[in-house]
Every structure is written in C-alpha cells, then in structure tokens.
Motif scaffolding. Sequence first.
Motif, PDB file in Angstrom:
ATOM      1  N   UNK A  67       0.843  -1.192   0.000  1.00  0.00           N
ATOM      2  CA  UNK A  67       0.000   0.000   0.000  1.00  0.00           C
ATOM      3  C   UNK A  67       0.880   1.245   0.000  1.00  0.00           C
ATOM      4  N   UNK A  68       0.253   2.403   0.092  1.00  0.00           N
ATOM      5  CA  UNK A  68       1.002   3.650   0.214  1.00  0.00           C
ATOM      6  C   UNK A  68       0.895   4.227   1.622  1.00  0.00           C
ATOM      7  N   UNK A  69       0.467   3.403   2.583  1.00  0.00           N
ATOM      8  CA  UNK A  69       0.319   3.832   3.966  1.00  0.00           C
ATOM      9  C   UNK A  69       1.627   3.605   4.724  1.00  0.00           C
ATOM     10  N   UNK A  70       2.090   4.651   5.427  1.00  0.00           N
ATOM     11  CA  UNK A  70       3.440   4.659   5.980  1.00  0.00           C
ATOM     12  C   UNK A  70       3.470   4.819   7.497  1.00  0.00           C
ATOM     13  N   UNK A  71       4.558   4.318   8.070  1.00  0.00           N
ATOM     14  CA  UNK A  71       4.948   4.641   9.433  1.00  0.00           C
ATOM     15  C   UNK A  71       6.444   4.886   9.447  1.00  0.00           C
ATOM     16  N   UNK A  72       6.927   5.674  10.388  1.00  0.00           N
ATOM     17  CA  UNK A  72       8.350   5.979  10.504  1.00  0.00           C
ATOM     18  C   UNK A  72       8.827   5.676  11.910  1.00  0.00           C
ATOM     19  N   UNK A  73      10.051   5.151  12.000  1.00  0.00           N
ATOM     20  CA  UNK A  73      10.754   5.060  13.277  1.00  0.00           C
ATOM     21  C   UNK A  73      12.163   5.590  13.042  1.00  0.00           C
ATOM     22  N   UNK A  74      12.533   6.634  13.774  1.00  0.00           N
ATOM     23  CA  UNK A  74      13.855   7.230  13.628  1.00  0.00           C
ATOM     24  C   UNK A  74      14.538   7.393  14.964  1.00  0.00           C
ATOM     25  N   UNK A  75      15.858   7.311  14.945  1.00  0.00           N
ATOM     26  CA  UNK A  75      16.659   7.468  16.161  1.00  0.00           C
ATOM     27  C   UNK A  75      17.568   8.677  16.023  1.00  0.00           C
ATOM     28  N   UNK A 134       4.432   8.144  13.502  1.00  0.00           N
ATOM     29  CA  UNK A 134       5.862   8.440  13.469  1.00  0.00           C
ATOM     30  C   UNK A 134       6.407   8.305  14.885  1.00  0.00           C
ATOM     31  N   UNK A 135       7.549   7.646  14.996  1.00  0.00           N
ATOM     32  CA  UNK A 135       8.224   7.450  16.280  1.00  0.00           C
ATOM     33  C   UNK A 135       9.581   8.123  16.242  1.00  0.00           C
ATOM     34  N   UNK A 136       9.865   8.925  17.238  1.00  0.00           N
ATOM     35  CA  UNK A 136      11.176   9.566  17.362  1.00  0.00           C
ATOM     36  C   UNK A 136      11.799   9.178  18.696  1.00  0.00           C
ATOM     37  N   UNK A 137      12.985   8.597  18.631  1.00  0.00           N
ATOM     38  CA  UNK A 137      13.749   8.267  19.825  1.00  0.00           C
ATOM     39  C   UNK A 137      14.894   9.272  19.933  1.00  0.00           C
ATOM     40  N   UNK A 138      14.854  10.111  20.929  1.00  0.00           N
ATOM     41  CA  UNK A 138      15.815  11.192  21.192  1.00  0.00           C
ATOM     42  C   UNK A 138      16.082  12.057  19.958  1.00  0.00           C
ATOM     43  N   UNK A 139      15.049  12.344  19.196  1.00  0.00           N
ATOM     44  CA  UNK A 139      15.216  13.178  18.013  1.00  0.00           C
ATOM     45  C   UNK A 139      15.067  14.660  18.336  1.00  0.00           C
TER      46      UNK A 139
END
Length: 289
Positions: free
Chosen positions: A140-148, A171-176
């Motif tokens: 699909x074109x459905x997205x999720x993000x995980x960034x560090x 969207x997930x940000x770890x210490x961003x």
Amino acid sequence: MKFLKILSINLLAVITILSCSEKIEPIATADILDTTLEYEELDIVYGDDENQTFDLYLPADRTVDTKIIILIHGGGWSAGDKAEMDPLKTLLIQDFPDVAIVNMNYRLADGNNKPYPMQTNDISTVIRYLKTNQIKLSISDQLGFIGASAGGHLALLWAYSFDTLQKTNMVCSIVGPTNLTDPNFALAAEESSELDAFLTLFGEDPTVEYLEEVSPLHQVTANAPATILFYGGQDPLIPISQGADLNEKLSKLNVTHEYTLYPEAGHGWTGIEFIDTWTKIKAFTIDNL
C-alpha cells in the motif's frame, strides 16, 4: 553516535527477552513479485551518491493493503548507517509479520552540504520509488516511521512537513531533535563540542526562518500523524525541552501522541527502560499504523 551502539546491543537483548535524486528504476520486471513468498533485497540504489541505498523486506502473503514502516538511522546528520537499525528491523519482522520494512541510508551532511533539504529530499525519493513500484511489490502507500536521534528529527520533519497526501499514519522519534531555535540547544552546545559540530552543519549563522523550517516543533499542525516520543533526562546532546515542548504542542493540537521521559537516561538507555520503549512502540504501532 553512542546511542546507536546502545540501540543495536539492546535491541538484540530485547529479541532474546521478548522471544534527492530522480534516478528511480523499478525493482522488478513487468511481472508482479510472488506475493506468497517473503522478499528481501539489500542496497537498492535510488540515487547517484554512495549513501543513496535502502534495504527492502516484504512479508509473505502481502496484499495491496500491506503497510510500510521506514527506519531512519541517526548519526548527527553527518554519520551513521542503516546497518545500525538492523536489530530494530529484526524486531519488526518478528512482531509485525504483515508489515513491509524499508531501512534506508541517506546522503550525509558536511561543510558543503547541509542536512536540509538534502536528507528530506532523499526520504521523498525513496517514497516515490515505493509508489512507482507499488503494484509490482504488492504494497500500500500507507506509511509509518521510526527514527533514532537525527533520524528521529528527519522522520518527524518529513511526516509533518512533506507528507502532503497524508499517507503517514504514525511516526516514532527516539531522542530526536525537534526545535533548532530552542535556546537550550545553544546552551547545550556550549558544553558539547560534538553537539556544536552537529548544529553547525545547518550553517554558521542560519536565519531564524530557516531554523524554524527545519524544526518539527514549528511545522507540526493539527493534521499531524500519531506521534510517539522518547527522551532521556540526562541526555548531554538533546535538552529535555526538545521532547517536552513538542509533547505540549501536540496536546494543544489534539494530535494522538505519547511521550516518555526516562529521568536518569542519557542519549540512549538499557535494561528495563529499553524493554519499556519497545513495548510502547509495539502497542502504539498496532493502534495507529
């Protein structure tokens, strides 16, 4: 950065415990890939720079409804590699067997190449690649993000500023970093030559307008995707205000979100705190992706 080493080590521990170039070429021939089989391709080239590559992992029995999670590594916008996110990729495959995963590299900043907009352009190019090959890959074109770390900043910024079609669900940000105009950043840079070097990548004397444009805190709107944030209270690189201020703004905008501050943690954490992080990411992704 030290966090990324901690991330790799502890994700492996948790597995045990919890057991912008336009050079876009289709990945496959005219035939659709066999959707009954898992598919893996490493170092897919999406541009002319050596860092413009990504790894792709497709689940078996996927359909046009199969969603995608994009992993974005850290490294102060000037270093790092997608390999540092491989342990997280392994966890995702284990706990989300119906999700496609992209683990991407991006062009690294230096004195002649600012992180922005170069790196958000790279994210856009990868997403256009996926769209171009959507039918062939059966996704699909459905997205999720995980960034560090820096990857968390880029994930937030792209999701808030560049997803004009609103295809990002979480969207997930770890210490961003979230706000490059934060005066606490300037104070922290005085204590850390490493942080000062990272921030200088955005220019020796950048305008306030430019710093606001590159700051997720200043770009977030009420239409932002569900957001989950993690920060350390003793982080020498990322002031507490970076997470706390975005948490407050998301609350005012009524955006679905979660915020966790580990008071004694630095730019990364281990043990019970790390297990807590993955448990929360997993639940949040189930609810929002």
